[in-house]
Design an enzyme around this catalytic site. Structure first.
Site, PDB file in Angstrom:
ATOM      1  N   HIS A 105       0.809  -1.227   0.000  1.00 35.62           N
ATOM      2  CA  HIS A 105       0.000   0.000   0.000  1.00 35.62           C
ATOM      3  C   HIS A 105       0.840   1.274   0.000  1.00 35.62           C
ATOM      4  CE1 HIS A 105      -3.324  -2.604   0.334  1.00 35.62           C
ATOM      5  NE2 HIS A 105      -3.425  -2.678   1.650  1.00 35.62           N
ATOM      6  N   HIS A 179     -10.059   0.953   0.939  1.00 36.31           N
ATOM      7  CA  HIS A 179      -9.839  -0.212   1.801  1.00 36.31           C
ATOM      8  C   HIS A 179     -10.930  -0.325   2.873  1.00 36.31           C
ATOM      9  CE1 HIS A 179      -7.694  -3.429   3.698  1.00 36.31           C
ATOM     10  NE2 HIS A 179      -6.574  -3.212   3.031  1.00 36.31           N
ATOM     11  N   GLU A 319     -11.315  -4.984  -2.619  1.00 37.41           N
ATOM     12  CA  GLU A 319     -10.472  -3.894  -3.098  1.00 37.41           C
ATOM     13  C   GLU A 319     -10.240  -4.039  -4.603  1.00 37.41           C
ATOM     14  OE1 GLU A 319      -6.945  -3.808  -0.338  1.00 37.41           O
ATOM     15  OE2 GLU A 319      -8.124  -5.428   0.551  1.00 37.41           O
TER      16      GLU A 319
END
Length: 353
Positions: A105, A179, A319
């Protein structure tokens, strides 16, 4: 429909953090300019009961100190990049190793801890908030100044639309998603939720969850959701839980850009999840090639909204994204955004209750 804006808190440097709440006649969602975070999605049942169907924190401090990206935007590259490095145009780029040997991320300097500029959007049919910020060249180790625009919109049909747009002045990998951790019952374990996916393949991964480059058929395996089944039915057979990228019907190996939409093309339905006890249902539509299905495997012991203690498998994430580790996978469609191009990714979470 209406949008209200209120103060959510203040950062230690004096920066004011805002909370926006968007309502139609039957549901609402709230989001903040800290992390471009969706803090709640509340469904108003016909009997008057209100159910918040996403996990999170009651206060700004919870998000400041949080470590699991509740409801936040993640990037510049969502998911994992193997060995926290990649090469582009003959140059090697080194990223943060914040997930063992890999980058997850975007690394330590993550988007969920950054301030965004918010603007209320209301065209009569859609209401919501548009967030913008520019990620400077070199941020998180990635090249290019990237102008990011994230828009959350609600309509009267209980569709929450997420638009992820980007432009760059230098070629760069990009993969943006939200998320959110969903629990359609509002509490408890999601093992009794049922799911059906329009996906027959998933990405094979190694022990560190980095793709091998192979696409595997799910039919007849614990990863098979082509027919409706409980999320918890086979969860023990896949280890600690699901954390795998499934292939959507947008995937086209002949289209080098199918992983990075550059135009407002049609959406495909990826999945539908139901909570039989409450009757709440959510369908996911996207123009992305992949969707990471994650069952909250590492949220054990986290104190969330109203002091509730979150446990493993108390939520699921969907996601939508480019395939993970795409910068290092020559067989995957490109995630490289070039100068002059505009990324136009879109995901819709549609609620029935």
């Amino acid at each position: 429909m209406k949008v209200t804006k209120s103060k959510f808190g203040m950062l230690c440097d004096g920066t004011k953090v805002n909370l926006y709440t968007v309502k139609n006649g039957k549901m609402s969602f709230s989001c903040t300019d800290y992390g471009c975070t969706i803090t709640s999605i509340v469904l108003n049942d016909e009997n008057g009961k209100k159910t918040d169907v996403v996990l999170g924190h009651s206060t700004l401090e919870g998000y400041i100190n949080g470590t699991v990206f509740f409801g936040a935007i993640v990037g510049r590259f969502a998911n994992r990049i193997g060995k926290a490095e990649f090469a582009l145009d003959g140059k090697k780029y080194q990223l943060d190793k914040n997930d063992g040997p890999n980058c997850l991320h975007g690394g330590f300097d993550s988007y969920n801890k950054m301030m965004w500029k918010g603007k209320v959007i209301d065209d009569g049919k859609l209401c919501g908030v548009r967030f913008t910020r520019t990620s400077p060249d070199g941020e998180q180790g990635f090249p290019g100044n990237v102008k990011l625009t994230i828009t959350y919109l609600l309509d009267e049909n209980n569709n929450l639309t997420c638009l992820y747009n980007a432009e760059t002045d230098k070629a760069t990998p990009i993969n943006i998603t939200n998320h959110a951790y969903f629990n359609l019952a509002g509490n408890g374990n999601v093992g009794e939720h049922t799911m059906v996916m329009n996906s027959t393949k998933r990405l094979e991964v190694n022990a560190k969850l980095i793709p091998t480059g192979k696409l595997l058929d799910v039919k007849g395996t614990p990863f098979d959701f082509t027919k409706e089944k409980k999320i918890g039915k086979d969860i023990k057979a896949v280890g600690v839980g699901y954390d795998h990228c499934y292939v959507t019907e947008k995937y086209d190996p002949s289209d080098v850009h199918c992983g990075l939409p550059l135009e407002d093309n049609d959406l495909v339905e990826f999945c539908t999840v139901k909570d039989p006890a409450s009757g709440h249902e959510m369908s996911v539509f996207t123009n992305m090639e992949g969707c990471q299905f994650y069952t909250g495997n590492y949220i054990k012991g986290i104190i969330g909204k109203n002091g509730r203690l979150y446990d493993r498998h108390d939520a699921f994430c969907l996601e939508t994204q480019c395939f993970p580790d795409t910068p290092n996978q020559t067989s995957f469609p490109s995630c490289i955004l070039e100068p002059g191009q505009k990324m136009k990714a879109k995901t819709v979470y549609s609620f029935t209750f």
